[in-house]
Design a protein around this motif. Structure first.
Motif, PDB file in Angstrom:
ATOM      1  N   PRO A   1       0.393  -0.818  -0.091  1.00  0.00           N
ATOM      2  CA  PRO A   1       0.110   0.007   0.017  1.00  0.00           C
ATOM      3  C   PRO A   1       0.722   1.385  -0.073  1.00  0.00           C
ATOM      4  N   SER A   2       0.471   2.414  -0.586  1.00  0.00           N
ATOM      5  CA  SER A   2       1.300   4.111  -0.881  1.00  0.00           C
ATOM      6  C   SER A   2       1.832   4.481   0.758  1.00  0.00           C
ATOM      7  N   GLY A   3       2.499   4.648   0.916  1.00  0.00           N
ATOM      8  CA  GLY A   3       3.117   5.607   2.146  1.00  0.00           C
ATOM      9  C   GLY A   3       3.472   4.012   3.109  1.00  0.00           C
ATOM     10  N   LYS A   4       3.623   2.693   2.866  1.00  0.00           N
ATOM     11  CA  LYS A   4       3.702   1.526   3.432  1.00  0.00           C
ATOM     12  C   LYS A   4       5.382   1.483   3.298  1.00  0.00           C
ATOM     13  N   THR A   5       5.866   1.179   4.899  1.00  0.00           N
ATOM     14  CA  THR A   5       7.367   0.396   3.619  1.00  0.00           C
ATOM     15  C   THR A   5       7.968  -1.231   3.888  1.00  0.00           C
ATOM     16  N   GLU A   6       8.407  -1.727   2.923  1.00  0.00           N
ATOM     17  CA  GLU A   6       8.489  -3.213   3.179  1.00  0.00           C
ATOM     18  C   GLU A   6      10.405  -3.134   3.788  1.00  0.00           C
ATOM     19  N   THR A   7      10.231  -4.387   4.673  1.00  0.00           N
ATOM     20  CA  THR A   7      12.270  -4.712   4.258  1.00  0.00           C
ATOM     21  C   THR A   7      12.966  -6.113   4.153  1.00  0.00           C
ATOM     22  N   GLY A   8      13.883  -6.084   3.656  1.00  0.00           N
ATOM     23  CA  GLY A   8      14.252  -7.470   4.254  1.00  0.00           C
ATOM     24  C   GLY A   8      15.761  -7.133   3.919  1.00  0.00           C
ATOM     25  N   VAL A   9      16.904  -8.643   3.831  1.00  0.00           N
ATOM     26  CA  VAL A   9      17.767  -8.772   3.818  1.00  0.00           C
ATOM     27  C   VAL A   9      18.573  -9.209   2.667  1.00  0.00           C
TER      28      VAL A   9
ATOM     29  N   GLY B   1      23.734  -7.065   3.797  1.00  0.00           N
ATOM     30  CA  GLY B   1      23.113  -5.988   4.058  1.00  0.00           C
ATOM     31  C   GLY B   1      20.750  -6.190   4.338  1.00  0.00           C
ATOM     32  N   THR B   2      20.751  -4.973   4.602  1.00  0.00           N
ATOM     33  CA  THR B   2      19.550  -5.261   4.345  1.00  0.00           C
ATOM     34  C   THR B   2      19.037  -4.128   3.545  1.00  0.00           C
ATOM     35  N   TRP B   3      18.072  -4.194   2.970  1.00  0.00           N
ATOM     36  CA  TRP B   3      17.279  -2.947   2.222  1.00  0.00           C
ATOM     37  C   TRP B   3      15.923  -2.158   2.518  1.00  0.00           C
ATOM     38  N   ALA B   4      15.203  -1.610   2.184  1.00  0.00           N
ATOM     39  CA  ALA B   4      13.946  -1.085   2.483  1.00  0.00           C
ATOM     40  C   ALA B   4      13.639  -0.557   0.907  1.00  0.00           C
ATOM     41  N   TYR B   5      12.227  -0.363   1.185  1.00  0.00           N
ATOM     42  CA  TYR B   5      11.897   0.152  -0.060  1.00  0.00           C
ATOM     43  C   TYR B   5       9.868   0.569   0.510  1.00  0.00           C
ATOM     44  N   THR B   6       9.131   2.309   0.076  1.00  0.00           N
ATOM     45  CA  THR B   6       8.813   3.075   0.503  1.00  0.00           C
ATOM     46  C   THR B   6       7.666   2.733  -0.601  1.00  0.00           C
ATOM     47  N   ALA B   7       6.564   2.347  -0.732  1.00  0.00           N
ATOM     48  CA  ALA B   7       5.589   2.281  -1.871  1.00  0.00           C
ATOM     49  C   ALA B   7       5.258   4.056  -1.800  1.00  0.00           C
ATOM     50  N   PRO B   8       5.079   5.568  -2.908  1.00  0.00           N
ATOM     51  CA  PRO B   8       5.006   6.208  -3.388  1.00  0.00           C
ATOM     52  C   PRO B   8       3.538   6.339  -3.455  1.00  0.00           C
TER      53      PRO B   8
ATOM     54  N   GLN C   1      14.647   1.851   6.718  1.00  0.00           N
ATOM     55  CA  GLN C   1      13.910   3.444   5.607  1.00  0.00           C
ATOM     56  C   GLN C   1      14.324   3.646   4.471  1.00  0.00           C
ATOM     57  N   ALA C   2      13.076   4.212   3.867  1.00  0.00           N
ATOM     58  CA  ALA C   2      13.582   4.766   2.617  1.00  0.00           C
ATOM     59  C   ALA C   2      12.502   5.979   2.101  1.00  0.00           C
ATOM     60  N   ALA C   3      12.472   7.066   1.559  1.00  0.00           N
ATOM     61  CA  ALA C   3      12.188   7.887   0.840  1.00  0.00           C
ATOM     62  C   ALA C   3      11.472   6.888  -0.120  1.00  0.00           C
ATOM     63  N   ALA C   4       9.946   7.901  -0.629  1.00  0.00           N
ATOM     64  CA  ALA C   4       9.277   7.286  -0.967  1.00  0.00           C
ATOM     65  C   ALA C   4       9.455   6.465  -2.926  1.00  0.00           C
ATOM     66  N   GLY C   5       9.007   5.327  -3.660  1.00  0.00           N
ATOM     67  CA  GLY C   5       9.734   5.464  -4.583  1.00  0.00           C
ATOM     68  C   GLY C   5      11.160   4.750  -4.621  1.00  0.00           C
ATOM     69  N   PHE C   6      11.935   4.805  -3.185  1.00  0.00           N
ATOM     70  CA  PHE C   6      13.645   4.733  -3.753  1.00  0.00           C
ATOM     71  C   PHE C   6      13.108   2.835  -2.927  1.00  0.00           C
TER      72      PHE C   6
ATOM     73  N   SER D   1      20.985   8.938   3.005  1.00  0.00           N
ATOM     74  CA  SER D   1      21.346  10.642   1.692  1.00  0.00           C
ATOM     75  C   SER D   1      19.799  11.028   2.358  1.00  0.00           C
ATOM     76  N   ALA D   2      19.118  12.057   2.016  1.00  0.00           N
ATOM     77  CA  ALA D   2      17.991  12.252   2.382  1.00  0.00           C
ATOM     78  C   ALA D   2      16.611  11.092   1.953  1.00  0.00           C
ATOM     79  N   HIS D   3      17.267  10.375   0.811  1.00  0.00           N
ATOM     80  CA  HIS D   3      16.031   9.219   0.029  1.00  0.00           C
ATOM     81  C   HIS D   3      16.174   8.135   0.963  1.00  0.00           C
ATOM     82  N   CYS D   4      17.841   7.548   1.375  1.00  0.00           N
ATOM     83  CA  CYS D   4      17.309   6.959   2.369  1.00  0.00           C
ATOM     84  C   CYS D   4      18.810   7.006   3.641  1.00  0.00           C
ATOM     85  N   PRO D   5      17.491   7.363   4.290  1.00  0.00           N
ATOM     86  CA  PRO D   5      18.084   8.034   5.601  1.00  0.00           C
ATOM     87  C   PRO D   5      19.054   6.902   6.650  1.00  0.00           C
ATOM     88  N   GLY D   6      18.905   5.677   6.410  1.00  0.00           N
ATOM     89  CA  GLY D   6      19.077   5.056   7.459  1.00  0.00           C
ATOM     90  C   GLY D   6      18.504   3.676   7.336  1.00  0.00           C
ATOM     91  N   VAL D   7      18.541   2.669   8.026  1.00  0.00           N
ATOM     92  CA  VAL D   7      18.410   1.017   8.182  1.00  0.00           C
ATOM     93  C   VAL D   7      17.231   1.296   7.568  1.00  0.00           C
TER      94      VAL D   7
END
Length: 251
Positions: free
Chosen positions: A135-143, A244-251, A190-195, A182-188
């Motif tokens: 869903p929009s605004g939700k963040t998904e993470t993984g390894v 490592g880990t990854w994160a994505y946020t739906a726009p 976390q991710a800006a929308a669409g990144f 960066s602003a798009h990837c501020p930390g483990v």
């Protein structure tokens, strides 16, 4: 011929008849209102009829340990079928249950310790969870992790990741950021929308090359598929490894 003549009753006769009627009526009333004197016979009759008696409506039931079918129950230790139950220890089928320790089938359950089949998980149907979209605004993470390489020279190590639920769209190369805060990837986590952000935790003799689409023949760097992606690393040692880990946020 002589004609018969009927005579009216005398006043005395009329008074006598009225008096007799009142006496007999009073006796009938007295008989109808008299109490039954044989209590033993009453008790015997009630016991005899008890198995056939039923209660159509009851406002209050102080104690009920087991109920096979109950439309509404505030508290029930065991219930086979219950439409609504606030607290239920064991329930085979429950449409709505606020608290349930054990539930075989539950459509909606706020708190459930054990559930064999649940129609809803976090608002997403269990049967279609793999096909659902983030869903929009939700963040998904993984390894991710990759390892291995040639005994000498340069080779490749691959790490495959899967998006569940799937992403709303492919992630372009410009929105794939590897190990850069960066602003798009501020930390483990976390991710800006669409990144799509990658946070490297460990690396030995491995260098990130790019992301590839597992469903495409295009070499990395390429857009990440909504269902998953392949990470390519250059390796220079047979013991090369990275994770490592990854994160994505739906726009």
């Amino acid at each position: 011929m002589f004609k018969r003549r009927f005579r009216l009753p005398s006043p005395a006769l009329v008074i006598s008849m009225v008096t007799l009627s009142l006496v007999l009526g009073g006796t009938a009333v007295a008989a109808s209102t008299a109490k039954h004197g044989d209590k033993k016979a009453d008790t015997k009759l009630i016991k005899k009829l008890a198995p056939t008696l039923s209660v159509k409506h009851a406002k209050t039931a102080n104690s009920a340990t087991n109920a096979t079918n109950a439309t509404h129950a505030t508290s029930a230790d065991s219930a086979t079928n219950a439409t609504s139950a606030t607290n239920a220890t064991n329930a085979t089928n429950a449409t709505n249950a606020t608290n349930a320790t054990n539930a075989t089938n539950a459509t909606n359950a706020t708190n459930a310790s054990h559930a064999t089949n649940a129609d809803q998980l976090g608002g997403v149907a269990a049967s279609s969870y793999l096909q659902s979209t983030l869903p929009s605004g939700k963040t998904e993470t993984g390894v991710y992790s990759a390892g291995g390489g040639p005994a000498s020279g340069t080779g490749f190590a691959l790490a495959n990741i899967q998006f569940i639920p799937k992403l709303p769209a492919a992630v372009p190369v410009a929105n794939e950021v590897y190990n850069t805060i960066s602003a798009h990837c501020p930390g483990v986590g976390q991710a800006a929308a669409g990144f799509l952000c990658f946070y490297e935790a460990w690396s030995f003799a491995a260098t990130f090359v790019g992301v590839a689409d597992p469903a495409s023949v295009i070499s990395p760097p390429a857009a990440a598929n909504p269902l998953g992606a392949a990470l390519y690393f250059n390796t220079t040692n047979i013991q090369s490894n990275v994770r490592g880990t990854w994160a994505y946020t739906a726009p």
